[in-house]
Motif scaffolding. Structure first.
Motif, PDB file in Angstrom:
ATOM      1  N   TYR A 137       7.050   8.948   3.887  1.00 53.97           N
ATOM      2  CA  TYR A 137       7.163   7.573   5.066  1.00 53.97           C
ATOM      3  C   TYR A 137       7.864   6.824   3.646  1.00 53.97           C
ATOM      4  CZ  TYR A 137       3.039  10.209   7.122  1.00 53.97           C
ATOM      5  OH  TYR A 137       2.322  11.304   7.342  1.00 53.97           O
ATOM      6  N   PHE A 138       8.997   6.727   3.107  1.00 56.08           N
ATOM      7  CA  PHE A 138       9.657   6.250   2.697  1.00 56.08           C
ATOM      8  C   PHE A 138       9.621   4.503   3.580  1.00 56.08           C
ATOM      9  CE2 PHE A 138      13.231   8.042   4.545  1.00 56.08           C
ATOM     10  CZ  PHE A 138      14.105   6.684   4.349  1.00 56.08           C
ATOM     11  N   TRP A 140       8.617   3.354   5.221  1.00 53.04           N
ATOM     12  CA  TRP A 140       6.973   2.082   5.360  1.00 53.04           C
ATOM     13  C   TRP A 140       6.730   1.023   4.325  1.00 53.04           C
ATOM     14  CZ3 TRP A 140       1.932   5.866   4.853  1.00 53.04           C
ATOM     15  CH2 TRP A 140       0.896   6.066   6.503  1.00 53.04           C
ATOM     16  N   LEU A 141       8.140   0.847   3.471  1.00 47.55           N
ATOM     17  CA  LEU A 141       8.152  -0.147   3.023  1.00 47.55           C
ATOM     18  C   LEU A 141       9.462  -1.087   3.321  1.00 47.55           C
ATOM     19  CD1 LEU A 141       9.287   1.973   0.314  1.00 47.55           C
ATOM     20  CD2 LEU A 141       9.028   0.218  -0.715  1.00 47.55           C
ATOM     21  N   TRP A 151       2.380  -4.159   7.289  1.00 49.97           N
ATOM     22  CA  TRP A 151       3.725  -4.602   7.212  1.00 49.97           C
ATOM     23  C   TRP A 151       3.935  -4.446   5.118  1.00 49.97           C
ATOM     24  CZ3 TRP A 151       7.392  -8.939   8.768  1.00 49.97           C
ATOM     25  CH2 TRP A 151       8.004  -9.222   9.561  1.00 49.97           C
ATOM     26  N   PRO A 152       4.776  -4.283   4.819  1.00 53.22           N
ATOM     27  CA  PRO A 152       5.164  -3.935   3.714  1.00 53.22           C
ATOM     28  C   PRO A 152       4.267  -5.210   2.922  1.00 53.22           C
ATOM     29  CG  PRO A 152       6.767  -3.725   3.967  1.00 53.22           C
ATOM     30  CD  PRO A 152       5.866  -4.363   4.758  1.00 53.22           C
ATOM     31  N   GLN A 153       3.833  -4.932   1.567  1.00 60.43           N
ATOM     32  CA  GLN A 153       2.980  -5.626   1.171  1.00 60.43           C
ATOM     33  C   GLN A 153       3.536  -6.141  -0.535  1.00 60.43           C
ATOM     34  OE1 GLN A 153       1.013  -7.109  -1.806  1.00 60.43           O
ATOM     35  NE2 GLN A 153       1.420  -5.363  -2.198  1.00 60.43           N
ATOM     36  N   LEU A 158       8.152  -3.089  -5.801  1.00 57.46           N
ATOM     37  CA  LEU A 158       8.746  -2.267  -5.051  1.00 57.46           C
ATOM     38  C   LEU A 158       9.595  -2.501  -3.804  1.00 57.46           C
ATOM     39  CD1 LEU A 158       6.244   0.379  -6.382  1.00 57.46           C
ATOM     40  CD2 LEU A 158       8.577  -0.387  -7.333  1.00 57.46           C
ATOM     41  N   VAL A 159       8.396  -3.586  -2.929  1.00 55.36           N
ATOM     42  CA  VAL A 159       9.102  -3.945  -1.649  1.00 55.36           C
ATOM     43  C   VAL A 159      10.482  -5.316  -2.414  1.00 55.36           C
ATOM     44  CG1 VAL A 159       9.117  -5.848   0.192  1.00 55.36           C
ATOM     45  CG2 VAL A 159       7.427  -3.659  -0.691  1.00 55.36           C
TER      46      VAL A 159
END
Lengths: 454, 953
Positions: A137-138, A140-141, A151-153, A158-159
């Motif tokens: 699920y990488f 998802w970034l 959406w990403p946080q 890390l984003v």
């Protein structure tokens, strides 16, 4: 071999454009692959196979293979990631800062340094994915439209990291490719087999060497170089923020972004130096990569070492001056705790050892430089792993203090990445010129008419 | 020709060798047959026409029953969902539960689903039929009847079941030469003999700690594990919470660290022989005409201070003696308590079968040796494992020709028996059981037996020639003199889980006699004290994975036992934690890893029972070292003149946490207040409102906290926490927390959501451990939230920090950034295909709480404040159209806590207990200066040191 006074950066008495071009292009187009190349490639390919096998095993079994535990939740993967991406900076900086500051001597080393950058970024980008609990699920970034409407946080470092790696990878590929264009055309023109002509012809994008081509190319290259400097700084600042944007003692420090940039330059140049020596030896490029190159790079490494030392001292001072029990206790832990021998090694390799570079004789002595570079790379790797280990092993929750014990798989994943790097580097050496021919020709031009350019 | 015939013919042909046609024909037939196999089932599935009363799919039901520990019952309420018992909690009506549980009660639901449980009758280890057993048993029973029970023996553990006692009494009456033996490996024989010495006849003595203001324990561990832990813990807590006025003072003299010693205001470590002398000193101070006590200087001062305090609070002072002390000291303590008018209840013993006392295990062994035993029936006991090692019982058991064993597991005794019958789990059986105070409960089944198993009642009924089911037998016991009202009584009693007014009557005894004392024991080299294990008790729970992985109080050891040693003794032996030591008592010796643990008296080592099982099952086999081997004659608890020698070998002692003893950390994270300072108005002066924080507010909160109906919070009183671990196991049961196994613990990957940290605020010579349960803090400014790249760690409108499992990709940044390190990561699929040992096998998954997600590999998890319970309360309130009642939601840890140290509630409800506790002067936030604004906060540890003993404070 000593260079004549006028020819500082080329160790040949009468260098000509054709000679320079042949020197670089022949290993690819004419000369047979030597036994050394085959042995090195076979060995590194074996490591690549081990790496692939290990990744399959990791995906099947879970990251419990590694030595990570509930307290030290990060380990080799993150350290390897930081180490590789820091190494990548070396190539970009040589090409950009030295282009911008018109250090023409870089011509003979910037090509393989840029190649190294692309490979190092690509490899470093693997680790944040491998390190995930659910690597499938990488993506998802990435902010992509999805049915979950999530959406990403964006507050997570890390984003930022995801974007830093992605943009850095795209940029370094582009940068390498742009500087390659005239050389690809040269190879196209010199290639004898149809296959090679076709291959390089397609890649050369119809480069004809017209004055307009050169002018546009030059402009684009300098523009990209101009972009590269802030990019390198931002990438490594973000890597630093991965740690600094936290609450943990030893991480939560405003010095981290610049400190990571220094560290990146430092280890990046060490790797370039190592590769320069190896490539010089492997491709017999003694005339193009001279002790003066090593001398110049050594000075940058020395400057990097001093900057690192200052950063360390600033870190210690800030820990003491903060008055915070956790910070001070961590400081004592660095020097006396579970990983103290490693920490002392790190200081010896990163701060003490490079002081030998104050001596010109050392700077120009290639075996010594190779040894120092290798030890600096080890020292910087230790620094990365200790940033993780020390803080996580000795932070606020004193009841949960634990140490990290690497497993065989930790080492396999590190060695595998080295194998992958060496393998891809060796393959690229056979496909693209290791030295920028067009820039070398300009250097020859400059060297022969020192009163004109420079 | 049908397809079947064709296949048969072809297969016959195939034996002769296949040709091409036959091969093709076989292939075609194969396809035809496999298509035919895809038919729909012929059964028709019909929904309920009339729904069974109360059963709503997915809705939990609660039933009261009772669970045994060492033969005594603790009342419990079992939650059952869709017919499966999934969670055990305490029964507030039951005097030995008071609404709380202990680790054993919490974990017993896992044992129900243990696939290693015995499932069939075995004959010499091979599967056999009930008919076979009946055939073999019939001539034996006939002989028994003919010969009045000659040569027949029954061996049991402690019997407190009125029904079983009645059955046994009847059987013994019918067969005058039948002999009943009882052996309870954790029995306190010295206490029994001591009571006999003091009162002239057997009685039980129950301390009433809730009435005591001064307590002196002499190697006694009332707060430690045992059937009375909950009652004692609650009683102890009454005078430790500042709201209740006076603060009690606890003096402990003990040989090795216990939970009681940990909570004591003053603790002195002495070898058992000298502890007996301390009792002499106290008795002399109260006017006993006894010889002078031989005590070292420090102990004399300690005893004098304790004596003064005891005398000062006469009527509310109590002295307790422990297992390691001789009967004379127990008798002396009864005398002292009488002098102090101590709040103790002297009651008739509850484990008697009619008027009979059981014969001992030693009698049985003697008779076995003489060949006097033909038939031996062993009911629910495991002597082949837990009999004293010096007896070497297994070859002796084999001297009885017919050996029948009824047990939950095909264990060591089953292997030594000729016949083995599987025993039903208490959650599958009808029975009854008494608590230590005599209060009886009906044990009712929550589920039909998973296997063809039997109860002790079944077996005894068979032996007496009857065939009544347990249900009838239990009803018969209780229907006496109830007449018409019995059905109503039965329903009410089953509902309440307690038989009203069934407590044992007070024993009519006179003043306890002053015993004559033996001369003072000479100090005789190293002593060893044994203890029941706080996790596996006497080994009966050894195959329970939750318990094996429960960190033992104080040491935090898991998956094994270790030899506790003081630092001085360890240094003298030249061992460190993990070095193997050979421990010898007389002829037997065992090799066990050492664990250096401050708080042991000089010259005293300690070990726990219950390990080294060889036939416990996949979980318990080979874990730890069997210490029953050291025992000589019976339930020995102390050994003089043991030999300790270092063996050149190491065995890692697995622990989950380290004890925090760094002064600065302890001062910051585990503040300790004295009762005197508190009385003068000192406190921690932590702001009761929201803590200041420099961390930024959450951007654009989708569910703003302001308008939310609730704001959940938890306050944990560390002064009340006795470190018993009930909360830890309760959380594991409620939240489907997986067990990771010893290898993963060694790698530092335990999964319990709730841990109990130990802070030592004493010195290495005088350790003072304090307990701090650490669940998720549910920080308002949670450091885990901004670092998650995929928003898997988010805040909800009621202040919960929630983890979205199916959004989590496993970066672990949240745990890296958690200053409390409360998050747990599934490094492997601990609950999801990569379970430890046999934990993935059926029927284990049936235990899982269907209201809680089972987490996948690669996902972070943590304490949720039992969000499923909050949700259930919210739904119930919405359904009924009312606001959630104050303190209606309780977490699993809160329910389990014997001392009620954990309080959970809604800050928006002014009357909620959490709001009151947050105004307590002892209130503080853990690492509050980080600005995380935790919702879980603490009340500081409270100590009440004796001004006369400041040096030892």
């Amino acid at each position: 071999m000593t260079a004549e006074p006028r020819h500082v950066w080329i160790a040949s008495p009468e260098p000509g454009y054709g000679e320079v071009t042949a020197k670089v292009a022949d290993p690819i187009l004419v000369r047979r692959v030597g036994r050394r190349w085959w042995i090195a490639t076979a060995l590194s390919f074996a490591l690549v196979l081990v790496f692939i096998g290990a990744i399959v095993h990791l995906f099947n079994t879970g990251i419990g293979l590694w030595g990570v535990n509930t307290t030290v939740v990060w380990g080799f993967a993150i350290a390897n990631y930081v180490w590789w991406i820091a190494i990548a900076s070396g190539g970009t900086l040589i090409s950009s800062i030295l282009v911008l500051t018109r250090q023409e001597w870089r011509s003979s080393i910037n090509r393989f340094a840029e190649t190294m950058t692309v490979l190092a970024v690509a490899i470093s980008g693997l680790y944040p994915i491998l390190h995930l609990g659910r690597p499938q699920y990488f993506y998802w970034l990435a902010p992509y439209p999805n049915t979950m409407q999530v959406w990403p946080q964006w507050r997570s470092a890390l984003v930022w990291d995801f974007w830093a790696i992605t943009s850095y990878l795209l940029f370094s590929i582009l940068f390498l490719y742009v500087s390659l264009l005239p050389d690809l055309a040269t190879l196209r023109d010199r290639a004898r087999s149809g296959l090679a002509q076709g291959f390089y012809g397609v890649l050369a994008l119809g480069w004809r060497g017209s004055a307009r081509h050169w002018q546009l190319h030059r402009r684009l290259h300098v523009t990209l170089a101009g972009l590269a400097v802030p990019l390198v700084a931002s990438v490594h600042s973000i890597v630093g923020l991965d740690f600094a944007a936290s609450l943990m003692p030893g991480w939560q420090e405003s010095i981290f972004p610049p400190y990571f940039v220094f560290g990146a330059v430092f280890s990046g140049f060490a790797m370039v130096l190592l590769l320069a020596a190896l490539t010089r030896w492997g491709l017999a490029l003694d005339e193009m990569i001279t002790p003066d190159h090593f001398d110049a790079m050594a000075k940058i490494i020395l400057a990097g070492s001093i900057a690192m030392t200052c950063s360390y001292i600033a870190e210690w001072f800030a820990a003491w001056y903060s008055g915070e029990e956790a910070e001070r206790s961590l400081l004592v832990y660095l020097f006396t705790g579970d990983y103290a021998p490693l920490y002392w090694t790190q200081l010896a390799f990163n701060c003490l050892l490079p002081q030998a570079l104050w001596w010109r004789g050392v700077r120009r002595h290639i075996p010594a430089m190779v040894a120092i570079s290798a030890l600096i790379l080890i020292g910087m790797w230790i620094e990365r792993i200790l940033i993780i280990w020390n803080t996580l092993s000795h932070e606020y929750a004193a009841a949960m203090w634990r140490t990290f014990h690497p497993t065989l798989w930790d080492w396999v994943f590190f060695a595998g990445s080295l194998g992958l790097f060496v393998f891809l580097y060796l393959v690229l050496l056979r496909l693209v010129p290791a030295v920028s021919m067009h820039e070398m020709r300009r250097l020859v031009h400059a060297e022969s008419k020192p009163w004109q350019e420079r | 020709m049908s397809a079947r015939d064709a296949v048969t013919a072809t297969l016959q042909a195939a034996r002769r060798g296949l040709d091409r046609r036959e091969a093709l024909r076989l292939l075609a037939a194969h396809i035809a047959l496999s298509l035919g196999a895809c038919e729909r089932p012929v059964e028709r599935i019909v929904p309920y026409v009339r729904m069974p009363e109360q059963v709503v799919p997915g809705e939990p039901l609660q039933f009261a029953t009772a669970l045994p520990l060492a033969g005594f019952g603790r009342g419990v309420i079992v939650r059952s969902i869709d017919g499966r018992p999934v969670k055990i909690s305490g029964n507030p009506r039951h005097p030995a539960s008071l609404g709380s549980t202990d680790v054993f009660a919490e974990a017993s639901v896992l044992s129900l689903y243990d696939p290693d449980r015995s499932q069939t009758i075995l004959k010499d280890g091979a599967i056999a039929s009930l008919d076979g057993l009946r055939t073999a048993l019939a001539p034996r029973l006939r002989r028994m009847r003919d010969r009045g029970g000659e040569g027949v023996r029954i061996l049991t553990g402690r019997i407190t079941s009125p029904t079983l006692a009645g059955q046994l009494a009847a059987l013994l009456d019918q067969h005058p030469r039948l002999i009943w033996h009882a052996y309870e490996p954790t029995d306190d024989l010295a206490a029994g003999e001591g009571a006999h010495l003091a009162f002239g006849r057997p009685v039980s003595v129950l301390p009433q700690l809730e009435q005591a203001l001064t307590i002196l324990t002499l190697d006694a561990d009332p707060l430690g594990p045992g059937p009375d832990q909950i009652r004692n813990g609650r009683g102890y807590g009454v005078h430790r919470a500042t709201a209740n006025g006076e603060v009690s003072r606890l003096y402990a003299i003990e040989a090795a660290p216990t939970l009681t010693g940990a909570k004591a205001d003053h603790r002195l470590a002495l070898p058992p022989a000298l502890i007996a002398e301390a009792a002499v000193a106290v008795a002399r101070g109260l006017g006993a005409d006894l010889r002078e006590a031989t005590l070292p200087e420090e102990a004399r001062g300690f005893a004098a201070a304790a004596l003064a305090a005891l005398q000062q609070s006469r009527g509310r002072a109590i002295v307790l003696a422990g297992r390691t002390l001789p009967p004379e000291t127990h008798a002396l303590v009864h005398w002292i308590n009488a002098r102090l008018a101590a709040p103790v209840r002297v009651i008739e013993p509850v484990d008697r079968v009619g008027t009979r006392e059981a014969a001992s295990l030693n009698d049985l062994v003697r008779d076995l040796d003489q060949g006097a035993v033909e038939t031996l029936v062993m009911i629910g006991c495991n002597p082949a494992y837990d009999a004293p090692g010096a007896i070497d019982i297994v070859p002796k058991l084999r001297r009885a020709a017919f050996r029948l064993h009824l047990g939950h597991y095909a264990d060591e005794t089953a292997a030594a028996a000729s016949w083995h019958m599987p025993q039903s789990h208490p959650l599958e059986s009808w029975s009854d059981i008494r608590a230590t105070c005599g209060t009886a409960s009906i044990v009712q089944p929550l589920i039909r037996p998973l296997y063809a198993s039997y109860t002790a009642h079944d077996l005894l009924a068979t032996m007496s020639g009857a065939a009544d089911p347990s249900y009838d037998l239990v009803r018969k016991t209780w229907s006496k003199d109830k007449g018409e009202d019995f059905e109503r009584w039965w329903t009410a009693t089953l509902h309440d889980g307690v038989v009203a007014d069934s407590a044992a009557p007070p024993a009519k005894v006179g003043e306890p006699a002053l015993p004559s004392l033996p001369p003072p024991a000479e100090p005789t080299g190293p002593a060893l004290v044994l203890r029941p294990d706080p996790a596996v008790w006497d080994g009966t729970h050894a195959n329970n994975a939750w318990l094996q992985e429960t960190p033992r109080p104080i040491t935090r050891q898991v998956w094994g036992n270790a030899l506790g040693l003081s630092m001085a003794d360890a240094a003298a032996l030249g061992v460190e934690s993990g070095d193997v030591v050979r421990v010898g008592t007389g002829a037997r010796a065992i090799d066990v890893p050492a664990l250096v643990e401050p708080g042991h008296a000089r010259g005293v080592a300690s070990l726990t029972l219950g390990y080294g099982r060889i036939r416990a099952g996949a979980i318990g086999n080979g874990v730890g070292v069997d210490t029953f081997l050291l025992r000589q004659t019976g339930a020995d608890w102390v050994f003089d003149r043991v030999t300790l020698e270092k063996v050149e070998r190491r065995e890692e002692v697995l622990t989950t946490q380290r004890k925090v003893s760094e002064e600065a950390r302890v001062a910051e994270m585990f503040p300790v207040l004295t009762a005197a300072a508190l009385a003068e108005g000192q406190g921690l002066h932590a702001a009761s409102g929201p803590l200041p924080s420099l961390l930024p507010d959450r951007p654009a909160d989708p569910a703003p906290t302001e308008g939310a109906p609730s704001a959940w919070a938890m306050v944990i009183d560390t002064a009340l926490c006795i470190g018993c671990n009930a909360c830890v196991v309760a959380c594991q049961a409620e939240n489907n927390v997986p067990v990771v196994g010893p290898e993963e613990v060694a790698r530092g990957r335990e999964m319990q959501w709730l841990r109990i940290d130990v802070y030592d605020h004493g010195t290495p010579e005088h350790p003072k451990p304090g307990f701090q349960p650490v669940p998720c803090m549910h920080c308002e400014k949670a450091p885990c939230e901004p670092v998650c790249p995929v928003a898997a760690s988010v805040h909800d409108g009621e202040g919960l920090n929630v983890q979205v499992y199916n959004r989590c990709i496993g970066t672990r940044f949240c745990q890296a950034n958690c200053p409390y390190k409360v998050r747990r990561f599934n490094f492997f699929g601990y609950a999801d295909g990569q379970e430890y040992a046999n934990l993935g096998l059926d029927p284990y998954p049936a235990q899982r709480n269907p209201e809680v997600t089972v987490r996948a590999r690669g996902v972070m998890e943590k304490c949720t404040y039992c969000i499923q319970r909050i949700s259930a309360a919210r739904r119930a309130a919405a359904r009924d159209g009312v606001a959630t009642p104050t303190d209606a939601v309780t977490t699993a840890c809160q329910d389990a806590c014997p001392t009620r140290a954990i309080v959970f509630g809604d800050l928006k409800q002014e009357a909620a207990a959490v709001n009151r506790l947050k105004r307590d002067p002892r209130h503080y936030a853990l690492l509050g200066h980080l600005g995380t604004q935790p919702r879980t906060t603490y009340l500081a540890e409270l100590r009440n040191p004796d001004p006369k003993l400041e040096g030892n404070a």
